[in-house]
Design a protein around this motif. Sequence first.
Motif, PDB file in Angstrom:
ATOM      1  N   ASP A   3      -1.574   4.433  11.818  1.00 27.31           N
ATOM      2  CA  ASP A   3      -0.981   4.959  10.586  1.00 27.31           C
ATOM      3  C   ASP A   3      -1.904   5.972   9.918  1.00 27.31           C
ATOM      4  OD1 ASP A   3       1.382   3.632  10.773  1.00 27.31           O
ATOM      5  OD2 ASP A   3       0.918   2.091   9.284  1.00 27.31           O
ATOM      6  N   LEU A  49       2.251   9.368   4.636  1.00 27.03           N
ATOM      7  CA  LEU A  49       1.473   8.192   4.264  1.00 27.03           C
ATOM      8  C   LEU A  49       0.469   8.555   3.187  1.00 27.03           C
ATOM      9  CD1 LEU A  49       0.678   6.806   7.805  1.00 27.03           C
ATOM     10  CD2 LEU A  49       2.292   5.873   6.172  1.00 27.03           C
ATOM     11  N   TRP A  74      -1.941  -0.118  -1.412  1.00 23.67           N
ATOM     12  CA  TRP A  74      -1.493   0.237  -0.054  1.00 23.67           C
ATOM     13  C   TRP A  74      -1.073  -1.011   0.715  1.00 23.67           C
ATOM     14  CZ3 TRP A  74      -2.992  -0.889   4.948  1.00 23.67           C
ATOM     15  CH2 TRP A  74      -2.594  -0.006   5.950  1.00 23.67           C
ATOM     16  N   THR A 105       2.126  -3.012  -0.930  1.00 26.88           N
ATOM     17  CA  THR A 105       3.394  -2.329  -0.667  1.00 26.88           C
ATOM     18  C   THR A 105       3.929  -2.695   0.703  1.00 26.88           C
ATOM     19  OG1 THR A 105       2.784  -0.472  -2.086  1.00 26.88           O
ATOM     20  CG2 THR A 105       4.510  -0.078  -0.455  1.00 26.88           C
ATOM     21  N   ARG A 106       3.058  -2.720   1.675  1.00 30.26           N
ATOM     22  CA  ARG A 106       3.478  -3.010   3.044  1.00 30.26           C
ATOM     23  C   ARG A 106       3.786  -4.487   3.255  1.00 30.26           C
ATOM     24  NH1 ARG A 106       1.320   1.451   2.460  1.00 30.26           N
ATOM     25  NH2 ARG A 106       1.545   3.187   3.934  1.00 30.26           N
ATOM     26  N   TYR A 138       7.153  -5.061   1.782  1.00 33.15           N
ATOM     27  CA  TYR A 138       8.176  -4.503   2.672  1.00 33.15           C
ATOM     28  C   TYR A 138       8.448  -5.445   3.837  1.00 33.15           C
ATOM     29  CZ  TYR A 138      10.102  -1.653   6.432  1.00 33.15           C
ATOM     30  OH  TYR A 138      10.862  -1.192   7.470  1.00 33.15           O
ATOM     31  N   SER A 162      11.804  -1.158  11.607  1.00 34.81           N
ATOM     32  CA  SER A 162      10.663  -0.763  10.777  1.00 34.81           C
ATOM     33  C   SER A 162      10.713   0.723  10.456  1.00 34.81           C
ATOM     34  CB  SER A 162       9.359  -1.090  11.514  1.00 34.81           C
ATOM     35  OG  SER A 162       8.253  -0.570  10.825  1.00 34.81           O
ATOM     36  N   LYS A 163      10.423   1.056   9.217  1.00 33.39           N
ATOM     37  CA  LYS A 163      10.309   2.460   8.837  1.00 33.39           C
ATOM     38  C   LYS A 163       9.080   3.067   9.505  1.00 33.39           C
ATOM     39  CE  LYS A 163      11.023   3.396   4.465  1.00 33.39           C
ATOM     40  NZ  LYS A 163      10.922   3.329   2.987  1.00 33.39           N
ATOM     41  N   GLU A 178       6.797   5.156   8.521  1.00 37.62           N
ATOM     42  CA  GLU A 178       5.534   5.208   7.787  1.00 37.62           C
ATOM     43  C   GLU A 178       4.869   3.844   7.671  1.00 37.62           C
ATOM     44  OE1 GLU A 178       8.740   5.453   4.493  1.00 37.62           O
ATOM     45  OE2 GLU A 178       8.514   5.828   6.635  1.00 37.62           O
ATOM     46  N   TYR A 179       5.651   2.767   7.867  1.00 34.61           N
ATOM     47  CA  TYR A 179       5.087   1.423   7.839  1.00 34.61           C
ATOM     48  C   TYR A 179       4.968   0.827   9.240  1.00 34.61           C
ATOM     49  CZ  TYR A 179       6.323   1.606   2.858  1.00 34.61           C
ATOM     50  OH  TYR A 179       6.428   1.965   1.541  1.00 34.61           O
ATOM     51  N   PHE A 183       1.662  -0.837  10.327  1.00 33.54           N
ATOM     52  CA  PHE A 183       1.371  -2.096   9.644  1.00 33.54           C
ATOM     53  C   PHE A 183       2.240  -3.227  10.195  1.00 33.54           C
ATOM     54  CE2 PHE A 183       1.857  -5.211   6.252  1.00 33.54           C
ATOM     55  CZ  PHE A 183       0.532  -5.437   5.907  1.00 33.54           C
TER      56      PHE A 183
END
Length: 506
Positions: free
Chosen positions: A119, A270, A293, A296-297, A300, A434-435, A437-438, A441
Amino acid sequence: MAVPEGDDSSSKEADAESGGEAEIGGKAQMADESAKDSLLGGRECPGFLKVEDLSMRHYWRLSTIMGMADILLDVDKYFTYMLLINRFGCDFQAYFGVLYLCYTLAYLGWSPLTGVWSDLAHRHIVSLLVFCSGALACIYAAMILLPVPKGPLVWLYLLKCMLHMQMSSAGWKAIKTYVQRMFGSNILVHEQVLNRIGTLGDLATETYEIAVLVAALIAGVWFGNYGLVTWILYSAVLFISGTVFTLAVSLWVSHGRLIHTTQEDGELNLPVMQPVKGGFRGVRHGLKEVWGWLSTRLSYFFSSSILTNCVMLSMVSSCFEYMFDGPVALTRATLVQTDHGLCHGTVDFILVQTVILQIMYLIGGAAYFLGIMHLHPAVYYGSVYPLASALFMGGTLLQFLPLSAVTSAVVISTMTVSAYYVSIYNTYVLSGSSKAEYFGFVQAIYSLGVGASGFLPSLLQVVRADERVLLLVALAMAAWGMLQSILMWRNRRQFDEDVAKADVLY
């Protein structure tokens, strides 16, 4: 073929015609907010490609890289067997167990970080792929050419494993970014595309792996030339790692630098943590930024029943697969004692079981590609997975019977392959949900789960547990998987809600 609209859409079309450069095409426009619901549960995006538009020429290098990375992991096991036998003799099982346990611990500690690094390196993801594949090829050369003693060999083995983990993470990050750019936000479309890319790569490279292992089988079992077996396996790992490096360099030189998220990509961008300045206040600000950071993940991930259930199922099915592909197979190999072959027939059994396993992988991959991968997740988790779990329990019970060596090898191979493809569908659902940008993670959480599932098999390998103990553990994993799958199917309404919610959040 429809292509995404944008300033560089014409260049992408030209790239597609030239044989595969569309995999790194420019940015696609976001879909109109009023797009209609698709039959898959998300929204069709008129500015993006459709699944039926996907052609091998769009992604052949990325697919081949990941397919080669997968078979490298397979061939590496047999390469390690022969390396240990040549260096330390036939009493290699316990030492391999030590390596396996060290690998599992390294996987738990390092694999989650690979997703984070992928990431953070999103602007240079193909460069990371080039570095890891090149370093991996050098490690293999060092293990083969240098007379490394036991202690340093463990560290070299761990470094090799860590590089492979990072290489796989970077490769899938690149693929996920490509898929989100080219196909929009529909997560079930993502699952279908990732399934196709991954499965075609597996099938294309599986033929090479079978050829290598059949050659090793002929050299060992028929001709008794175990030096040639060693040479074949050594050459194979060098060729595979070198091919991955060459393809990664080719991708980077041509267009690979464009497979990354940029400031213009909005939802793909990101947050980049800045260097800490200003003493204590700077440190506090930096920690606050890191916590933001991370939180948030985490929010999610745990807000999605798809992601959490997929990780749980992957843990169960991976543990079952590791039990049969590792301790059960190796224990049965050492129980087969004959006067023929290296190490009283142990190597012969390994070679025979290996070839049967790879043929089963090819058959299973074809069946998966033609049928299972096209199923809706609700059908899969409601019917296919419970039936597969019943198959696992039946196959495990068969191993308690006094089977012949070949029959036992067939049962072990069938269980391993079935568990793999049960797990791989689940993995693609996870990846598709999963998106981008994530993605790293989520991949890190997944790696923690899968790594934890490998700890028990590796520990049982080290202590050289009795075969009955191994089979009882495998039986428990199969039963757990069936219950978990039924639970996921019963919560399918929540699954559908998560699909709709994820489509809105993109």
